[in-house]
Design a protein around this motif. Structure first.
Motif, PDB file in Angstrom:
ATOM      1  N   ASP A 106      47.930  10.439  94.655  1.00 39.46           N
ATOM      2  CA  ASP A 106      47.929  10.126  93.304  1.00 39.46           C
ATOM      3  C   ASP A 106      46.864   9.370  92.765  1.00 39.46           C
ATOM      4  OD1 ASP A 106      49.041   8.058  94.281  1.00 39.46           O
ATOM      5  OD2 ASP A 106      50.769   7.738  93.137  1.00 39.46           O
ATOM      6  N   HIS A 107      45.694   9.455  93.383  1.00 42.58           N
ATOM      7  CA  HIS A 107      44.632   8.429  92.697  1.00 42.58           C
ATOM      8  C   HIS A 107      43.200   9.347  93.074  1.00 42.58           C
ATOM      9  CE1 HIS A 107      43.737   4.191  92.547  1.00 42.58           C
ATOM     10  NE2 HIS A 107      42.391   4.682  92.729  1.00 42.58           N
ATOM     11  N   ILE A 108      42.456   8.907  91.985  1.00 38.53           N
ATOM     12  CA  ILE A 108      41.194   9.798  92.068  1.00 38.53           C
ATOM     13  C   ILE A 108      40.019   8.347  92.225  1.00 38.53           C
ATOM     14  CG2 ILE A 108      39.608  11.113  90.584  1.00 38.53           C
ATOM     15  CD1 ILE A 108      42.099  12.183  89.049  1.00 38.53           C
ATOM     16  N   TYR A 109      39.211   8.952  93.209  1.00 40.39           N
ATOM     17  CA  TYR A 109      37.976   8.001  93.146  1.00 40.39           C
ATOM     18  C   TYR A 109      36.683   8.693  92.889  1.00 40.39           C
ATOM     19  CZ  TYR A 109      41.618   6.030  96.281  1.00 40.39           C
ATOM     20  OH  TYR A 109      42.639   5.413  96.603  1.00 40.39           O
ATOM     21  N   ARG A 153      53.518   8.667  89.236  1.00 38.60           N
ATOM     22  CA  ARG A 153      54.129   8.563  90.613  1.00 38.60           C
ATOM     23  C   ARG A 153      54.827  10.223  90.858  1.00 38.60           C
ATOM     24  NH1 ARG A 153      58.294   3.828  91.594  1.00 38.60           N
ATOM     25  NH2 ARG A 153      58.454   4.955  93.509  1.00 38.60           N
ATOM     26  N   TYR A 154      55.033  10.962  90.005  1.00 33.29           N
ATOM     27  CA  TYR A 154      55.612  12.307  90.075  1.00 33.29           C
ATOM     28  C   TYR A 154      54.223  13.156  90.370  1.00 33.29           C
ATOM     29  CZ  TYR A 154      54.761  12.178  84.936  1.00 33.29           C
ATOM     30  OH  TYR A 154      53.666  12.233  84.095  1.00 33.29           O
ATOM     31  N   GLN A 155      53.264  12.745  90.415  1.00 35.52           N
ATOM     32  CA  GLN A 155      52.095  13.898  90.499  1.00 35.52           C
ATOM     33  C   GLN A 155      51.949  13.947  91.995  1.00 35.52           C
ATOM     34  OE1 GLN A 155      49.206  11.862  87.750  1.00 35.52           O
ATOM     35  NE2 GLN A 155      49.338  14.129  86.697  1.00 35.52           N
ATOM     36  N   ASN A 156      51.405  15.043  92.449  1.00 31.17           N
ATOM     37  CA  ASN A 156      51.105  15.236  93.745  1.00 31.17           C
ATOM     38  C   ASN A 156      49.512  16.061  93.790  1.00 31.17           C
ATOM     39  OD1 ASN A 156      50.654  15.828  96.682  1.00 31.17           O
ATOM     40  ND2 ASN A 156      52.370  17.140  96.704  1.00 31.17           N
ATOM     41  N   PHE A 157      48.675  15.452  93.987  1.00 33.80           N
ATOM     42  CA  PHE A 157      47.221  15.993  93.953  1.00 33.80           C
ATOM     43  C   PHE A 157      46.987  16.626  95.352  1.00 33.80           C
ATOM     44  CE2 PHE A 157      45.711  11.993  91.338  1.00 33.80           C
ATOM     45  CZ  PHE A 157      46.265  12.654  90.459  1.00 33.80           C
ATOM     46  N   LEU A 158      46.678  18.048  95.258  1.00 34.77           N
ATOM     47  CA  LEU A 158      46.184  18.825  96.166  1.00 34.77           C
ATOM     48  C   LEU A 158      44.879  19.145  96.565  1.00 34.77           C
ATOM     49  CD1 LEU A 158      49.086  21.676  95.543  1.00 34.77           C
ATOM     50  CD2 LEU A 158      49.165  19.991  97.278  1.00 34.77           C
ATOM     51  N   ALA A 159      44.148  19.198  95.680  1.00 33.15           N
ATOM     52  CA  ALA A 159      42.945  19.567  95.926  1.00 33.15           C
ATOM     53  C   ALA A 159      41.868  19.354  94.882  1.00 33.15           C
ATOM     54  CB  ALA A 159      42.517  21.064  96.031  1.00 33.15           C
ATOM     55  N   VAL A 160      40.491  19.004  95.111  1.00 34.13           N
ATOM     56  CA  VAL A 160      39.386  18.544  94.083  1.00 34.13           C
ATOM     57  C   VAL A 160      38.467  19.236  94.274  1.00 34.13           C
ATOM     58  CG1 VAL A 160      38.697  16.505  95.266  1.00 34.13           C
ATOM     59  CG2 VAL A 160      38.366  16.563  92.957  1.00 34.13           C
ATOM     60  N   ASP A 161      37.496  19.677  93.202  1.00 32.55           N
ATOM     61  CA  ASP A 161      36.417  20.420  93.131  1.00 32.55           C
ATOM     62  C   ASP A 161      35.565  19.797  92.153  1.00 32.55           C
ATOM     63  OD1 ASP A 161      36.405  23.043  94.794  1.00 32.55           O
ATOM     64  OD2 ASP A 161      38.598  22.645  94.229  1.00 32.55           O
ATOM     65  N   VAL A 162      34.263  20.015  92.353  1.00 35.06           N
ATOM     66  CA  VAL A 162      33.382  19.531  91.268  1.00 35.06           C
ATOM     67  C   VAL A 162      32.585  20.422  90.736  1.00 35.06           C
ATOM     68  CG1 VAL A 162      31.582  17.703  90.649  1.00 35.06           C
ATOM     69  CG2 VAL A 162      33.638  17.055  91.927  1.00 35.06           C
ATOM     70  N   PHE A 205      37.703  19.222  88.776  1.00 35.44           N
ATOM     71  CA  PHE A 205      38.708  19.911  88.814  1.00 35.44           C
ATOM     72  C   PHE A 205      39.984  19.403  89.828  1.00 35.44           C
ATOM     73  CE2 PHE A 205      35.463  22.253  87.443  1.00 35.44           C
ATOM     74  CZ  PHE A 205      35.870  23.191  86.282  1.00 35.44           C
ATOM     75  N   VAL A 206      41.097  19.028  89.303  1.00 34.59           N
ATOM     76  CA  VAL A 206      42.245  18.481  90.220  1.00 34.59           C
ATOM     77  C   VAL A 206      43.385  19.315  90.162  1.00 34.59           C
ATOM     78  CG1 VAL A 206      43.598  16.506  90.826  1.00 34.59           C
ATOM     79  CG2 VAL A 206      41.414  16.115  89.847  1.00 34.59           C
ATOM     80  N   THR A 207      43.688  20.014  91.374  1.00 37.16           N
ATOM     81  CA  THR A 207      44.802  20.701  91.510  1.00 37.16           C
ATOM     82  C   THR A 207      46.075  19.805  91.908  1.00 37.16           C
ATOM     83  OG1 THR A 207      43.708  22.756  92.357  1.00 37.16           O
ATOM     84  CG2 THR A 207      46.199  22.634  92.755  1.00 37.16           C
ATOM     85  N   ASN A 208      46.964  19.952  90.925  1.00 40.71           N
ATOM     86  CA  ASN A 208      48.233  19.252  90.685  1.00 40.71           C
ATOM     87  C   ASN A 208      49.492  19.691  90.690  1.00 40.71           C
ATOM     88  OD1 ASN A 208      49.494  16.333  90.358  1.00 40.71           O
ATOM     89  ND2 ASN A 208      49.596  16.991  88.154  1.00 40.71           N
ATOM     90  N   VAL A 209      50.552  19.351  91.428  1.00 46.15           N
ATOM     91  CA  VAL A 209      51.746  19.831  91.364  1.00 46.15           C
ATOM     92  C   VAL A 209      52.554  18.609  90.982  1.00 46.15           C
ATOM     93  CG1 VAL A 209      51.456  21.792  92.712  1.00 46.15           C
ATOM     94  CG2 VAL A 209      52.456  19.734  93.445  1.00 46.15           C
ATOM     95  N   GLU A 210      53.977  18.945  90.070  1.00 46.69           N
ATOM     96  CA  GLU A 210      54.626  17.715  89.700  1.00 46.69           C
ATOM     97  C   GLU A 210      55.928  18.122  89.965  1.00 46.69           C
ATOM     98  OE1 GLU A 210      51.675  16.105  86.322  1.00 46.69           O
ATOM     99  OE2 GLU A 210      53.602  16.861  85.540  1.00 46.69           O
ATOM    100  N   GLY A 211      56.968  17.057  90.176  1.00 48.86           N
ATOM    101  CA  GLY A 211      58.169  17.073  90.501  1.00 48.86           C
ATOM    102  C   GLY A 211      58.698  17.935  91.342  1.00 48.86           C
ATOM    103  N   SER A 212      60.054  17.821  91.726  1.00 56.03           N
ATOM    104  CA  SER A 212      60.592  18.616  92.804  1.00 56.03           C
ATOM    105  C   SER A 212      60.493  19.998  92.732  1.00 56.03           C
ATOM    106  CB  SER A 212      62.171  18.113  92.911  1.00 56.03           C
ATOM    107  OG  SER A 212      62.709  18.652  91.751  1.00 56.03           O
ATOM    108  N   GLY A 213      60.312  20.568  91.707  1.00 55.38           N
ATOM    109  CA  GLY A 213      60.120  22.083  91.583  1.00 55.38           C
ATOM    110  C   GLY A 213      58.449  22.417  91.763  1.00 55.38           C
TER     111      GLY A 213
END
Length: 570
Positions: free
Chosen positions: A264-267, A286-295, A307-315
């Protein structure tokens, strides 16, 4: 008579003495042999894969060159064919003697609801030391890997006198002022926010370049005539798990930045004066889950978007987003996007953004689309015809067979590499596994006995098709993480080492011709570009040496390897 007898016997006695001494030295130098038995699994459903994973992890962690040899699985299987497991201590000693081992390690895993208990014993075959017992509990199955890691550290220390690795924190150094009026000068130390807690500390290391250890080198037996292999650079450790990374000019100054993500952090950083310098960073929610990054500069304004691929929450709702530098800060130009993002280098076109959605029942909807910037948003365009079960993350386009025809190179569900023609017909598939990711999506398990548990779908890694050594022939560039893996749907994974491998087509198959040195742990992501802004491309990897626990902490690094360059003409 006595003198003559002494003269006759002395050479014989001397020879015997020397043999005894030399034999004693060999015995002293002989490594300890350790038998690691399959763990007993006490659970309501079949979790036998966990036993295999634990044995693989312990084997890689306990093996110690010239000191500790783990008895191969093939030798153990025949010896325990009619043996009940776990054995008694007496039976373990008998087995150890049979396999010429000094120690036997065995144990059990017991699952109570979501909690897990790990119990182990190390038996000294010749009873020179008492049997050692180790027990630990994990709140859930995902915490089992760190527990096994700690178990290996304890055994190494208490049984073999091997101290666990200590992570030395690099000395801090103040940032040097920049001469550029770009993010680093406009944001200063405060804008964009220093990461809280440990994340802030990890960015303040003193910049020192690691000693070069070689870039791409020839795989044994493959000639490299006319090629010059250069070196490498490694950053000090970051106290986090780097999940993804990409290269690109994100601020429009014609210099390459490296962008990487944790959960959950971008550098955003740049290689300057033999070090990576912080440009910008930001905490997610805190509820974010970063999966992948592209530029890539998809909207063609001279500044590459993030470009940040992100999923959120239990769903696991897809809520991806796009950042772009506006001259003072990185701002979202798209948010809550329903796309998985991946940028591909397409022959004749350069960088192209592709996307794939998910639906109610499937992690990936069937179609992958090119995404283009239209009317202030990233909209779907042409649909890409991909083979079944190939998703947006794990494929590349290019002339992989060097026959003048474009191909699709992709990972299958077992992390094997397949080459397809553009009609989706398979032309070749590897016997070996490549790639290997620890980034996963969760999905509900519906089989009997699962009791609402979730499974893991591991995302395949990147693939590149390019002429990496400038010899006029394309190679397929992939990561190669080694360890305990199953299919992309396996729940338990562990990697002990990784490297980048170059594969070239030779008549009937792809075979390795170049590779980087191996790294400890695994390679979580990689990209190819001018990382150090010297006018030449490098392959840059994110190495995760340790995933860590609350006790030990995580450890990751960025490593740049020079690509082989044509040797100067004499």
């Amino acid at each position: 008579m006595n003198d003559r007898l002494q003269k006759v016997l002395f050479p014989f006695v001397l020879v015997v003495f020397l043999i005894m001494v030399s034999t004693g030295q060999v015995m002293a130098e002989k490594p300890s042999r350790v038998v690691i038995l399959p763990y007993e699994i006490n659970a309501e459903r079949d979790l036998s894969f966990i036993s295999e994973g634990i044995v693989d992890m312990l084997s890689s962690r306990l093996a110690w060159e010239n000191r500790v040899l783990v008895v191969p699985e093939e030798e153990i299987k025949g010896a325990i064919k009619d043996m009940s497991l776990p054995p008694s201590e007496e039976a373990a000693r008998d087995l150890g003697i049979k396999l010429q081992a000094s120690h036997v390690l065995f144990g059990s895993v017991t699952v109570f609801g979501k909690s897990v208990s790990l119990d182990s014993k190390v038996v000294d075959v010749y009873e020179t030391t008492p049997t050692l017992t180790f027990s630990s509990q994990a709140a859930e199955m995902d915490d089992l890997i760190p527990k096994v890691d700690l178990l290996a550290d304890e055994i190494n220390e208490k049984v073999f006198g091997r101290q666990p690795e200590r992570i030395e924190q690099p000395a801090q150094a103040p940032e040097r002022p920049s001469i550029y009026a770009h993010p680093e000068s406009l944001l200063g130390a405060g804008a964009g926010g220093a990461a809280a807690g440990g994340a802030a500390a990890e960015q303040q290391w003193a910049p020192t370049a690691a000693a070069p250890t070689g870039g791409f080198a020839a795989v044994g037996g493959v000639p490299t005539t006319g090629m010059a292999v250069e070196g490498s650079w490694k950053s000090p450790s970051y106290k986090t798990v780097i999940k993804g990374m990409a290269l690109g000019d994100v601020d429009g100054d014609n210099r390459t930045e490296v962008v990487f993500i944790s959960e959950d952090h971008i550098y955003v950083q740049r290689f300057e004066n033999a070090s990576l310098r912080k440009i910008w960073e930001k905490d997610g929610k805190r509820y974010q889950n970063f999966l992948a990054v592209d530029v890539a500069d998809i909207n063609r304004n001279g500044r590459a978007e993030i470009f940040v691929t992100n999923v959120e929450g239990s769903g696991q709702r897809l809520a991806s987003f796009v950042l772009e530098w506006d001259g003072t800060d990185f701002k979202q130009v798209s948010k809550d996007s329903p796309w998985y993002y991946r940028v591909k280098d397409v022959p004749g076109r350069g960088e192209v953004l592709y996307g794939q959605k998910r639906n109610v029942n499937d992690l990936f909807a069937s179609d992958v689309y090119e995404l283009t910037w239209q009317n202030g948003e990233y909209d779907s365009g042409e649909r890409l015809n991909l083979p079944k079960r190939v998703n947006v993350f794990g494929f590349a386009l290019g002339d992989a067979m060097n026959n003048g025809q474009e191909s699709i190179v992709a990972y299958d569900e077992a992390d094997k590499i397949a080459v397809y023609n553009m009609s989706g017909e398979e032309q070749w598939k590897s016997d070996d596994r490549f790639g290997g990711s620890m980034n996963y999506l969760e999905y509900p398990m519906h089989q009997e006995g699962s009791r609402g548990d979730t499974g893991h779908f591991y995302l395949p890694q990147r693939i590149f098709v390019m002429d990496v050594n400038k010899d006029g022939q394309n190679e397929v560039i992939v990561s190669h993480n080694k360890g305990s893996v199953g299919t992309l749907l396996a729940r338990f994974r562990h990697f002990s080492s990784g490297r980048i491998v170059s594969l070239i087509w030779s008549r009937f198959e792809l075979y390795p011709n170049l590779q980087t040195p191996g790294v400890k742990g695994y390679i979580s992501d990689y990209d190819i570009g001018d990382f150090d802004n010297d006018g030449k491309n490098e392959v840059v990897v994110a190495e995760v040496a340790k995933q860590g626990t609350l006790v030990t902490g995580s450890r990751s690094s960025i490593i740049g390897y020079e690509l082989p360059q044509p040797a100067p003409v004499q």
